[in-house]
Design an enzyme around this catalytic site. Structure first.
Site, short mmCIF file in Angstrom:
data_model
loop_
_atom_site.label_atom_id
_atom_site.label_comp_id
_atom_site.label_asym_id
_atom_site.label_seq_id
_atom_site.Cartn_x
_atom_site.Cartn_y
_atom_site.Cartn_z
N ARG A 37 -36.30 39.91 66.05
CA ARG A 37 -37.15 38.74 65.80
C ARG A 37 -38.60 39.13 65.52
O ARG A 37 -39.29 38.42 64.79
CB ARG A 37 -37.10 37.79 67.01
CG ARG A 37 -35.81 37.02 67.05
CD ARG A 37 -35.83 36.03 68.17
NE ARG A 37 -34.80 35.04 67.96
CZ ARG A 37 -34.29 34.29 68.92
NH1 ARG A 37 -34.70 34.44 70.16
NH2 ARG A 37 -33.37 33.40 68.65
N LYS A 199 -18.01 26.39 73.00
CA LYS A 199 -18.05 24.91 73.04
C LYS A 199 -17.81 24.23 71.69
O LYS A 199 -18.51 24.48 70.73
CB LYS A 199 -19.41 24.47 73.55
CG LYS A 199 -19.51 24.57 75.06
CD LYS A 199 -20.89 24.32 75.50
CE LYS A 199 -21.00 23.13 76.41
NZ LYS A 199 -22.43 22.79 76.62
N GLY A 357 -26.60 34.12 68.36
CA GLY A 357 -26.91 35.41 68.98
C GLY A 357 -25.68 36.25 69.26
O GLY A 357 -25.72 37.48 69.08
N GLY A 380 -29.36 27.75 67.37
CA GLY A 380 -29.35 26.28 67.49
C GLY A 380 -29.96 25.63 66.26
O GLY A 380 -29.46 24.63 65.74
P1 AMP Z 1 -21.27 29.79 72.07
O1 AMP Z 1 -22.65 29.90 72.65
O2 AMP Z 1 -20.67 28.44 72.17
O3 AMP Z 1 -21.19 30.40 70.67
O4 AMP Z 1 -20.34 30.68 73.01
C1 AMP Z 1 -20.43 32.07 73.12
C2 AMP Z 1 -19.66 32.50 74.33
O5 AMP Z 1 -18.32 32.05 74.20
C3 AMP Z 1 -19.58 34.00 74.52
O6 AMP Z 1 -20.33 34.35 75.65
C4 AMP Z 1 -18.10 34.27 74.73
O7 AMP Z 1 -17.83 35.10 75.84
C5 AMP Z 1 -17.52 32.89 74.99
N1 AMP Z 1 -16.11 32.79 74.61
C6 AMP Z 1 -15.56 33.13 73.45
N2 AMP Z 1 -14.24 32.92 73.47
C7 AMP Z 1 -13.93 32.44 74.69
C8 AMP Z 1 -12.71 32.05 75.34
N3 AMP Z 1 -11.56 32.12 74.70
N4 AMP Z 1 -12.80 31.60 76.60
C9 AMP Z 1 -13.97 31.54 77.24
N5 AMP Z 1 -15.16 31.89 76.68
C10 AMP Z 1 -15.13 32.34 75.43
#
Ligand code: AMP
Length: 415
Positions: A37, A199, A357, A380
């Protein structure tokens, strides 16, 4: 979309307040773990210095909640920036506003650089407090926003300040807007969207906004299990967002051929027992997944997703979110294999844009980050941009009518 970019500004002998995003990851001993960054702002900073301006830099770091907290100090960023500017002295002000800062900014000569302490050490920052914004503005002659990662927030140092100074977009902000606007308005086809991470709720807006324009959506990560559950697949104890099931079900009914979901997963009883991982086929009937959690896409899914990327040769790809819990080696293969396939595609001329990230960090671990067409510095902010929302840190730059370099006159503003 951006009316006033840096090239239009008269910078000679001007004190230029630049909002940067130096919200960088730090080690517990305060060392910067990843300086991307900071590096990304160098074109803007060097341009201003070359054109005869001096720099007063502002940024946030972490969430200090409106009061000083030394673990979020920007001092390490000042020292690091000195190295990146080939040893040029970077003065540091221990407060973002106040008498000492005023003196330091007054003393700043042409070609010199001053970094202010974390703007979130003041309660006015996140409240977009007008008198705090005015105090910041009083330090300089012009404002340049180069903090795309903060453009979705209406804060004093991103939005409020534009009420008081002629305001321009920096080169990084301009590049982000150009690339993301093309993804939104004028992408080359075939156009693939690859979504993962934890999510659904963070990414469903982008999916809704883009679904008509994209040719394929590949969904992995924890969010895939909400999609699978919505069509009655067994998902065991995998992540699920119950409140998204209806929306997701409607999308799957409307676009059954566009949305591609995992056919198997790597599952384990929990994240605490990664060594007990097993590959489980996914289906409506199988109860193999039982009480296990799906933590990565499985080998058949990896082949399925990679073959799609290879055989249909997407011309445009936007990727946000890992395919699994890539932080643990047992669940990193899906993310890494997809990352490699995307790097290959970018080398063959596809436009591959990566936001978020985690996906960027996975590419860095693979040494493939520089193969991508563009890495968005704002996770975001890039999602909100692609959702079609107008970002306050950008729209406020478009409102300024007069690009002269004199101090702002309220009559220059359209609203
Ligand atoms: P996000 O910020 O929504 O992009 O989520 C990123 C996070 O999702 C990372 O820290 C991953 O460890 C987690 N993640 C990815 N796949 C899975 C899964 N199948 N179950 C739980 N966490 C997950």
């Amino acid at each position: 979309m951006l009316n006033h970019t840096l090239r239009e500004a008269d910078l000679k002998n001007k004190k230029v307040l630049v909002r940067v995003d130096y919200n960088v990851p730090l080690d517990p001993d305060g060392k910067i773990k990843d300086d991307t960054r900071i590096k990304e702002t160098l074109p803007t900073l060097n341009y201003i210095l070359e054109k005869g301006g001096s720099l007063i830099l502002m940024s946030h770091l972490g969430r200090p909640k409106g009061k000083p907290d030394l673990k979020y100090s920007l001092r390490p960023a000042a020292l690091h920036l000195e190295k990146l500017l080939n040893g040029k002295k970077v003065f540091f002000s221990e407060e973002c506003v106040g008498e000492k800062t005023k003196t330091l900014s007054k003393q700043l000569n042409q070609g010199e650089v001053l970094l202010l302490e974390n703007v979130r050490f003041h309660p006015g920052e996140e409240r977009n407090d007008s008198s705090y914004a005015q105090e910041l503005a009083s330090l300089g002659d012009l404002f340049v926003n180069d903090a795309f990662g903060s453009a979705h927030r209406a804060h004093a140092s991103t939005v409020g300040i534009t009420q008081f100074l002629p305001s321009f977009a920096g080169f990084l902000l301009e590049k982000e807007v150009q690339v993301l606007s093309r993804l939104l308005e004028n992408p080359a086809h075939p156009y693939f969207l690859i979504l993962g991470g934890a999510k659904v709720s963070d990414k469903i807006g982008v999916l809704k906004q883009l679904i008509e324009r994209i040719d394929q959506v590949i969904i992995g990560g924890g969010m895939a299990f909400t999609f699978l559950k919505a069509i009655n697949y067994k998902i065991g104890a995998s992540l699920v967002e119950e409140e998204q099931l209806l929306t997701v079900n409607q999308m799957l009914n409307l676009y059954p051929d566009k949305i591609k979901l995992p056919v198997d997963c790597v599952a384990a009883p929990s994240l605490k027992s990664p060594e007990q991982n097993r590959v489980i086929p996914l289906s409506k009937e199988s109860s193999d997944i039982d009480s296990l959690q799906g933590l990565d896409i499985g080998p058949k899914t990896i082949d399925f997703f990679i073959n799609l990327i290879r055989s249909q040769k997407p011309a445009t790809i936007f990727w946000n979110g890992p395919m699994g819990v890539f932080e643990l080696p047992e669940f990193s293969r899906g993310t890494f294999e997809v990352g490699k396939a995307l790097a290959e595609r970018a080398e063959q001329g596809g436009e591959v844009v990566v936001g978020g990230g985690d996906s960027i960090s996975a590419l860095k671990q693979l040494g493939l980050a520089n193969k991508m067409t563009h890495l968005s510095t704002g996770g975001g902010a890039s999602l909100e941009f692609l959702e079609g929302k107008s970002l306050p840190g950008i729209t406020c730059l478009s409102g300024y009518k007069n690009v002269s370099s004199e101090h702002a006159d309220p009559s220059y503003y359209s609203t």
